[in-house]
Design an enzyme around this catalytic site. Structure first.
Site, mmCIF file in Angstrom:
data_model
loop_
_atom_site.group_PDB
_atom_site.id
_atom_site.type_symbol
_atom_site.label_atom_id
_atom_site.label_comp_id
_atom_site.label_asym_id
_atom_site.label_seq_id
_atom_site.Cartn_x
_atom_site.Cartn_y
_atom_site.Cartn_z
ATOM 1 N N ASP A 36 0.872 -1.189 0.000
ATOM 2 C CA ASP A 36 0.000 0.000 0.000
ATOM 3 C C ASP A 36 0.903 1.231 0.000
ATOM 4 N N LEU A 38 -0.273 4.059 1.178
ATOM 5 C CA LEU A 38 -0.841 4.828 2.299
ATOM 6 C C LEU A 38 -1.456 6.159 1.850
ATOM 7 N N PHE A 85 -7.013 -4.640 -4.062
ATOM 8 C CA PHE A 85 -7.936 -3.605 -3.585
ATOM 9 C C PHE A 85 -7.478 -2.209 -3.979
ATOM 10 N N SER A 129 -17.087 -3.286 -8.574
ATOM 11 C CA SER A 129 -18.112 -2.526 -7.856
ATOM 12 C C SER A 129 -19.447 -2.617 -8.588
ATOM 13 N N ALA A 130 -20.514 -2.479 -7.819
ATOM 14 C CA ALA A 130 -21.851 -2.427 -8.420
ATOM 15 C C ALA A 130 -21.984 -1.218 -9.334
ATOM 16 N N TYR A 153 -14.622 7.248 -12.161
ATOM 17 C CA TYR A 153 -14.268 6.160 -11.242
ATOM 18 C C TYR A 153 -14.886 4.847 -11.745
ATOM 19 N N LYS A 157 -13.350 0.967 -13.234
ATOM 20 C CA LYS A 157 -13.727 -0.412 -12.871
ATOM 21 C C LYS A 157 -14.149 -1.193 -14.116
ATOM 22 N N ASN A 202 -17.892 10.818 1.489
ATOM 23 C CA ASN A 202 -18.744 10.792 0.292
ATOM 24 C C ASN A 202 -19.901 9.829 0.499
ATOM 25 N N ILE A 221 -29.892 14.571 2.891
ATOM 26 C CA ILE A 221 -30.404 13.396 2.164
ATOM 27 C C ILE A 221 -30.689 13.826 0.730
ATOM 28 N N LYS A 298 -26.250 14.254 -8.516
ATOM 29 C CA LYS A 298 -26.095 13.890 -9.932
ATOM 30 C C LYS A 298 -25.486 12.485 -10.049
ATOM 31 N N ASP A 300 -26.829 9.665 -9.190
ATOM 32 C CA ASP A 300 -27.399 8.656 -8.290
ATOM 33 C C ASP A 300 -28.541 7.886 -8.968
HETATM 34 P P1 NAD Z 1 -9.636 2.505 0.689
HETATM 35 O O1 NAD Z 1 -9.302 3.821 0.084
HETATM 36 O O2 NAD Z 1 -9.887 2.454 2.145
HETATM 37 O O3 NAD Z 1 -8.482 1.446 0.342
HETATM 38 C C1 NAD Z 1 -7.745 1.499 -0.861
HETATM 39 C C2 NAD Z 1 -6.274 1.412 -0.495
HETATM 40 O O4 NAD Z 1 -5.502 1.457 -1.704
HETATM 41 C C3 NAD Z 1 -5.799 2.571 0.389
HETATM 42 O O5 NAD Z 1 -5.159 2.047 1.526
HETATM 43 C C4 NAD Z 1 -4.814 3.346 -0.494
HETATM 44 O O6 NAD Z 1 -3.785 3.918 0.259
HETATM 45 C C5 NAD Z 1 -4.343 2.255 -1.455
HETATM 46 N N1 NAD Z 1 -3.880 2.747 -2.774
HETATM 47 C C6 NAD Z 1 -4.541 3.550 -3.640
HETATM 48 N N2 NAD Z 1 -3.792 3.759 -4.740
HETATM 49 C C7 NAD Z 1 -2.648 3.052 -4.579
HETATM 50 C C8 NAD Z 1 -1.485 2.863 -5.367
HETATM 51 N N3 NAD Z 1 -1.312 3.475 -6.540
HETATM 52 N N4 NAD Z 1 -0.501 2.062 -4.895
HETATM 53 C C9 NAD Z 1 -0.632 1.452 -3.684
HETATM 54 N N5 NAD Z 1 -1.697 1.615 -2.891
HETATM 55 C C10 NAD Z 1 -2.701 2.399 -3.324
HETATM 56 O O7 NAD Z 1 -10.873 1.912 -0.119
HETATM 57 P P2 NAD Z 1 -11.798 0.656 0.200
HETATM 58 O O8 NAD Z 1 -13.152 1.155 0.534
HETATM 59 O O9 NAD Z 1 -11.122 -0.279 1.123
HETATM 60 O O10 NAD Z 1 -11.890 0.026 -1.262
HETATM 61 C C11 NAD Z 1 -11.054 -1.017 -1.686
HETATM 62 C C12 NAD Z 1 -11.364 -1.343 -3.124
HETATM 63 O O11 NAD Z 1 -12.736 -1.698 -3.228
HETATM 64 C C13 NAD Z 1 -11.153 -0.185 -4.088
HETATM 65 O O12 NAD Z 1 -10.631 -0.688 -5.292
HETATM 66 C C14 NAD Z 1 -12.549 0.360 -4.303
HETATM 67 O O13 NAD Z 1 -12.679 0.990 -5.563
HETATM 68 C C15 NAD Z 1 -13.370 -0.916 -4.236
HETATM 69 N N6 NAD Z 1 -14.770 -0.682 -3.841
HETATM 70 C C16 NAD Z 1 -15.041 0.033 -2.717
HETATM 71 C C17 NAD Z 1 -16.373 0.273 -2.369
HETATM 72 C C18 NAD Z 1 -16.700 1.104 -1.156
HETATM 73 O O14 NAD Z 1 -17.821 1.645 -1.099
HETATM 74 N N7 NAD Z 1 -15.834 1.236 -0.169
HETATM 75 C C19 NAD Z 1 -17.409 -0.244 -3.159
HETATM 76 C C20 NAD Z 1 -17.091 -0.984 -4.295
HETATM 77 C C21 NAD Z 1 -15.756 -1.200 -4.634
HETATM 78 C C1 WQD Z 2 -25.917 5.716 -0.814
HETATM 79 C C2 WQD Z 2 -27.258 6.439 -0.761
HETATM 80 C C3 WQD Z 2 -27.212 8.631 -1.774
HETATM 81 C C4 WQD Z 2 -24.507 10.441 1.168
HETATM 82 C C5 WQD Z 2 -21.018 4.779 -4.055
HETATM 83 C C6 WQD Z 2 -20.275 4.685 -5.353
HETATM 84 C C7 WQD Z 2 -20.131 3.244 -5.748
HETATM 85 C C8 WQD Z 2 -19.517 2.420 -4.620
HETATM 86 C C9 WQD Z 2 -20.205 2.634 -3.314
HETATM 87 C C10 WQD Z 2 -17.196 2.215 -4.949
HETATM 88 C C11 WQD Z 2 -27.606 7.180 -2.065
HETATM 89 C C12 WQD Z 2 -27.484 8.726 -0.291
HETATM 90 C C13 WQD Z 2 -25.289 9.550 0.485
HETATM 91 C C14 WQD Z 2 -25.111 11.557 1.807
HETATM 92 C C15 WQD Z 2 -27.260 10.787 1.036
HETATM 93 N N1 WQD Z 2 -18.154 2.768 -4.384
HETATM 94 N N2 WQD Z 2 -26.649 9.708 0.406
HETATM 95 N N3 WQD Z 2 -26.474 11.679 1.717
HETATM 96 O O1 WQD Z 2 -23.834 6.171 -4.305
HETATM 97 O O2 WQD Z 2 -24.663 3.835 -3.775
HETATM 98 O O3 WQD Z 2 -22.296 4.188 -4.231
HETATM 99 O O4 WQD Z 2 -20.293 4.048 -3.058
HETATM 100 O O5 WQD Z 2 -17.233 1.440 -5.854
HETATM 101 O O6 WQD Z 2 -19.329 3.259 -6.871
HETATM 102 O O7 WQD Z 2 -21.008 5.390 -6.349
HETATM 103 O O8 WQD Z 2 -23.205 5.014 -2.122
HETATM 104 O O9 WQD Z 2 -22.997 5.760 0.203
HETATM 105 O O10 WQD Z 2 -22.578 7.425 -1.646
HETATM 106 O O11 WQD Z 2 -24.900 6.630 -1.239
HETATM 107 O O12 WQD Z 2 -28.478 10.958 0.978
HETATM 108 O O13 WQD Z 2 -24.445 12.411 2.412
HETATM 109 O O14 WQD Z 2 -27.178 7.472 0.240
HETATM 110 O O15 WQD Z 2 -27.967 9.570 -2.494
HETATM 111 O O16 WQD Z 2 -28.992 7.098 -2.257
HETATM 112 P P1 WQD Z 2 -23.603 4.860 -3.678
HETATM 113 P P2 WQD Z 2 -23.333 6.249 -1.151
#
Ligand code: NAD
Ligand code: WQD
Length: 352
Positions: A36, A38, A85, A129-130, A153, A157, A202, A221, A298, A300
């Site tokens: 990582d 970091l 990840f 991701s979904a 983003y 994916k 976010n 919301i 925007k 959503d």
């Molecule tokens: P996170 O930011 O907590 O973890 C990602 C890690 O990757 C971090 O520790 C960061 O320091 C490291 N990183 C980023 N770029 C790097 C690079 N170039 N080299 C080395 N390390 C690097 O995020 P998370 O929520 O744990 O997500 C993990 C993975 O799951 C991501 O790929 C994210 O896109 C995917 N994902 C997350 C969510 C979510 O809502 N959290 C949903 C769907 C998919």
């Molecule tokens: C969930 C619901 C918002 C914040 C995102 C990424 C997706 C994935 C997961 C990585 C929605 C509402 C949110 C707030 C709100 N990440 N909301 N007030 O949008 O489903 O997915 O994270 O892959 O790619 O798009 O998740 O948690 O942002 O939002 O009302 O301050 O909560 O409108 O309905 P989302 P979210």
């Protein structure tokens, strides 16, 4: 438990989902090696993972964009598989800085795949991701739904999925599992590790818990005019420990040499609305959480939840934790760590 003779490189292993997965890996007998840079995590998360597991974890502070350092990890690593990840994940930021996202996420993944190819490490689990389903035409979503995206983003994916698919179909030795996560929430039940957004969150759940603890004045919301139970958005929130266990199921299925490229939804199959999550967190925390309805955000979508039955059929995995578990654990993490992994100040010690 007998250790499984399997050294697994975990890129992004100090992040939110990575750290929880590393804990489950150690418990399942795997040997995780974390890489990582970091950029969105801290060494404190690694220290806490070591505290939970009682194991010292090998760690490399390496950027995936630094090919020389990346190669060194493979050269000296005896690595058998990779869970990937590492990536940037903030949708809003990706709209502002798309090139940063393409470089970090796509180039970073291509570098990783090049090293894996060179050192003949051809077992990969990837965090998708979904978001790749864009605005789904119906719910629940199955893996064969059409793919699209609403932001840079999401595009990273989608492209990475395509890149992995092309690489794996070029050489039958590759064995790739692409996991499409729905909405991860909650934290480890110990309260020692959890989600630690560096800036204003976010995502919904950390925003709710930070509002509950008084770090944010009010939850906005985004819209209450969707075609859902109460008009607010509906999502498939999945406990991060369930999600982490999905990776163990994927690793075990790879050990059985299930070659090719396989896609799985990791969700619960059940959607909850934003208001339902807010009220569940109020129950878990015993606090009233202020909120106001504002315009839709925007990009959503109204409803998004998984049909996770393929993961159950083929990987033997399904989510076992529920909304109460997610909210209880998210609140424990937030209330025990009001500043995330940053040290707690004297004043904050007075927060319940
Ligand atoms: P996170 O930011 O907590 O973890 C990602 C890690 O990757 C971090 O520790 C960061 O320091 C490291 N990183 C980023 N770029 C790097 C690079 N170039 N080299 C080395 N390390 C690097 O995020 P998370 O929520 O744990 O997500 C993990 C993975 O799951 C991501 O790929 C994210 O896109 C995917 N994902 C997350 C969510 C979510 O809502 N959290 C949903 C769907 C998919
Ligand atoms: C969930 C619901 C918002 C914040 C995102 C990424 C997706 C994935 C997961 C990585 C929605 C509402 C949110 C707030 C709100 N990440 N909301 N007030 O949008 O489903 O997915 O994270 O892959 O790619 O798009 O998740 O948690 O942002 O939002 O009302 O301050 O909560 O409108 O309905 P989302 P979210």
């Amino acid at each position: 438990m007998e250790p499984i003779d399997d050294r697994v490189l975990v890129t992004g292993g100090t992040g939110y989902i990575g750290s929880h997965t590393v804990v489950e890996m150690v418990e399942a007998g795997f040997t995780p090696i974390i890489l990582d840079n970091l950029c969105n995590s801290s060494m404190e998360s690694l220290r806490r993972v070591e505290e939970i597991t009682g194991k010292q974890i090998e760690f490399h502070n390496v950027d995936l964009l630094d090919m020389n350092k990346l190669e060194e990890v493979f050269e000296n690593g005896s690595i058998s598989s990779v869970i990937h990840f590492a990536g940037l994940k903030a949708v809003g930021e990706s709209n502002k800085f798309p090139l940063k996202y393409f470089d970090n996420n796509i180039t970073g993944t291509v570098n990783l795949l090049k090293c894996m190819d060179k050192y003949r490490v051809k077992n990969l689990v990837f965090s998708s991701s979904a978001t790749v389903y864009g605005d789904p035409h119906k719910v629940p979503i199955t893996e064969d739904f059409p793919l699209s995206t609403t932001n840079p983003y999401g595009r990273t994916k989608l492209y990475i999925e395509g890149i992995i698919e092309d690489v794996s179909s070029s050489d039958s030795e590759w064995n790739c599992i692409l996991l499409r996560y729905f909405n991860p929430a909650g934290a480890h039940p110990s309260g020692k590790i959890g989600e630690d957004p560096k800036d204003i969150p976010n995502n919904l759940m950390p925003y709710i818990t930070q509002t509950a603890i008084g770090k944010r004045p009010i939850l906005n919301i985004f819209g209450n005019d969707y075609n859902t139970i109460d008009g607010t958005g509906v999502r498939d929130f999945i406990h991060v420990v369930d999600l982490a266990k999905g990776h163990i199921a994927a690793l075990k299925s790879m050990l059985k040499r299930n070659k090719g490229c396989h896609y799985y939804n990791l969700g619960t199959g059940r959607g909850y609305s934003v208001l339902e999550m807010l009220h569940a967190l109020e129950k878990a925390s015993g606090k009233k959480i202020p909120y106001q309805i504002v315009a839709r955000r925007k990009g959503d979508v109204g409803s998004c939840y998984a049909d996770p039955s393929k993961a159950f059929r083929e990987l033997g995995w399904k989510a076992t934790l529920n909304q109460d578990d997610m909210c209880r654990d998210a609140w424990r993490w937030q209330s025990q760590n009001p500043n995330g992994y940053e040290p707690i100040t004297e004043n904050e010690q007075k927060i319940p």
